[in-house]
Structures are given as C-alpha cells and as structure tokens.
Design an enzyme around this catalytic site. Structure first.
Site, PDB file in Angstrom:
ATOM      1  N   SER A  95     -39.220   8.104   7.688  1.00  0.00           N
ATOM      2  CA  SER A  95     -38.291   9.217   7.557  1.00  0.00           C
ATOM      3  C   SER A  95     -38.838  10.296   6.614  1.00  0.00           C
ATOM      4  O   SER A  95     -39.911  10.845   6.868  1.00  0.00           O
ATOM      5  CB  SER A  95     -36.924   8.695   7.105  1.00  0.00           C
ATOM      6  OG  SER A  95     -35.911   9.641   7.324  1.00  0.00           O
ATOM      7  N   ASP A 224     -32.728   7.094  17.968  1.00  0.00           N
ATOM      8  CA  ASP A 224     -32.635   7.521  16.573  1.00  0.00           C
ATOM      9  C   ASP A 224     -31.570   8.607  16.464  1.00  0.00           C
ATOM     10  O   ASP A 224     -31.748   9.709  16.981  1.00  0.00           O
ATOM     11  CB  ASP A 224     -34.000   8.051  16.109  1.00  0.00           C
ATOM     12  CG  ASP A 224     -34.075   8.289  14.614  1.00  0.00           C
ATOM     13  OD1 ASP A 224     -33.052   8.669  14.012  1.00  0.00           O
ATOM     14  OD2 ASP A 224     -35.166   8.096  14.041  1.00  0.00           O
ATOM     15  N   HIS A 253     -32.831   4.606  13.853  1.00  0.00           N
ATOM     16  CA  HIS A 253     -33.615   5.192  12.768  1.00  0.00           C
ATOM     17  C   HIS A 253     -34.108   4.116  11.803  1.00  0.00           C
ATOM     18  O   HIS A 253     -35.252   4.159  11.352  1.00  0.00           O
ATOM     19  CB  HIS A 253     -32.764   6.217  12.021  1.00  0.00           C
ATOM     20  CG  HIS A 253     -33.521   7.004  11.004  1.00  0.00           C
ATOM     21  ND1 HIS A 253     -34.519   7.897  11.326  1.00  0.00           N
ATOM     22  CD2 HIS A 253     -33.433   7.038   9.636  1.00  0.00           C
ATOM     23  CE1 HIS A 253     -35.012   8.447  10.230  1.00  0.00           C
ATOM     24  NE2 HIS A 253     -34.369   7.940   9.193  1.00  0.00           N
TER      25      HIS A 253
END
Length: 273
Positions: A95, A224, A253
């Site tokens: 991320s 995601d 995610h």
C-alpha cells in the site's frame, strides 16, 4: 527493542531478525511493522534476514509532527539501510509502503537494492484528476481525513471491513485480525496519520516507476476496495522497465494477511528467480 535516531532527531523502531539474503519490508497506512508477521516468520524459516520498521509517527517510532510525506519516508528508509550497512536488498512494500519503496529505489538506493515488490500499492497516483480520470475522487480522501480527525477509534474498526473484504459474500470475518489492525493503527500518532493521507493519495510516482530498472514484482488483488487495481498495479507494471504483474481474482487489499500462503509463495519465487 531497537531504535535508530535519525538526523532530524526522529526515532525509528525497527526489527532486524535472522541471517541470509536481506529482505526489507515497508508497511501500509496507518499500521506498523507488525502487519508483516505472516511474511516475517515465513521468510525467516526460509533462511532470510528480515528487516522491518515502523514508519515515523507510526507504531513504536516517535510521534513527530513533521515529515509525513513520501520523500521523507524514503529518506528515512535510506538512513536505516545505511546504518545497518545493507547491500543487495529486496525491498517489499504494501500500500503506502509500496510508494515508499519505489521512491526509495529510484532516489536513495544507490545500487543497494537488488529487487523490489509492490503489493496492493498506491503508485502511480491514487487521486482522480484530468490526467488520471480513473483515479479515486478527492472527496473519498476528504472523507478519510474527516473520519481520522474526528472518529478515529471507530473508523479504524470500520475500515477493516473493506480492507480485508469482509463485506463480501462468504467471507470469514476474523475479529482477531480486525483487532490487530486497530491496535496497530491506534499506536500511531493522529498527526502522522492525518498528514499521511495526502502522502499516499496525492504523490505522483509515474517518474519513479519509469526510472527504476531493477526487477520489480507487482502484486494486486482484483477485489481491492482500497486501492483499485486497474488504476494502480496494472498501470505501474506498464510503466516499469523490468516489471512483472500478478493479479488475483477476489483478493482484497489486505491480502498479505488473508492470503499469506499465496502471496509469500509468489514473492519467494520472484526473489529466487
């Protein structure tokens, strides 16, 4: 517990474990190095040296109110690499940590990075604009800012639902995973988390991606709900000189936690290739 005092006085908490080829993990917003537990133990058992750290303002690092931008995050990582004398490192980021990795490799690695892995990562750029019409509207990030500022305790519980795909039919919701996410988030400073939203959503990584020539593995879940894969992983892989893309139908995610067995296997195969 190990800490490094950076040049500006910020104290960075880190864990340096094992012996062998070196891997360095960079966590996502608003978490800590603990988010990598499923990867840490896997790679330690495979004979790697594993370095993890809490980004400034996050986890057990000092809660400074300055420097919450990708450039500083990457420079902080560089100071830790220099301090530990690391060479031929594989940098792995999830991320926001993926943005930190690609900026570090492009501007600060100085030949010390061997390969990189971007998992559910924010590059090339998240926010919607005329040049990025497929991006996430600014109103979404304004909402995250408002919730972080005024409702952080509850918001960090609620956010785990889309983060791990727990709102999908058939999902097995694990309260322990949710509590661990909340625990990590609440350890960090509210200023760091608030300012970090701009860092992960508005930083443009296009030129970093184009400039990096080491092998880069891009992993992204097709379900995601935090960083949509078509505007992130797919575009990043196309910009890289030496990139490889793997997308996973149905993966969320937070797939390094929920789908650790698959993710770890693919990272190991890339490292050993």
């Amino acid at each position: 517990m190990s800490t490094l005092k950076l040049k500006d006085g910020t104290e960075i908490f880190y864990k340096d474990q094992g012996q062998g080829p070196t891997l360095m993990f960079h966590h996502g917003w608003p978490l800590s190095s603990d988010d990598w537990d499923a990867q840490v133990i896997f790679f330690l058992q495979k004979g790697f040296r594993v370095i993890t750290h809490d980004r400034r303002g996050h986890g057990r690092s000092s809660q400074d109110i300055y420097g919450h931008d990708i450039e500083t995050y990457a420079a902080d990582a560089a100071e830790l690499v220099d301090f530990l004398g690391l060479q031929d490192v594989v940098h792995i980021g999830h991320s926001t940590g993926g943005g930190e990795v690609i900026r570090y490799v492009n501007k600060y690695a100085n030949g010390r990075a061997k390969k990189a892995v971007l998992i559910s990562a924010v590059p090339p750029i998240m926010v919607q604009s005329d040049s990025n019409p497929d991006g996430v509207p600014m109103s979404v990030f304004d909402g995250i800012r408002e919730q972080t500022l005024n409702n952080r305790q509850q918001f960090y519980i609620d956010l785990t639902i889309p983060f791990y795909g727990y709102n999908r039919e058939g999902a097995v919701v694990k309260e322990g995973v949710q509590r661990n996410w909340w625990r990590q988030g609440m350890m960090g400073g509210i200023v760091a988390h608030y300012e970090g939203i701009k860092a992960f959503s508005e930083t443009d990584f296009n030129e970093d991606l184009k400039a990096v020539d080491i092998p880069v593995l891009v992993l992204h879940g097709e379900d995601d709900q935090i960083v949509p894969y078509q505007n992130a992983g797919v575009k990043s892989a196309k910009l890289l000189k030496n990139g490889k893309l793997i997308t996973y139908p149905g993966f969320p995610h937070g797939m390094p936690t929920t789908e650790a067995a698959t993710i770890n296997k693919d990272i190991l195969e890339f490292i050993q290739s």
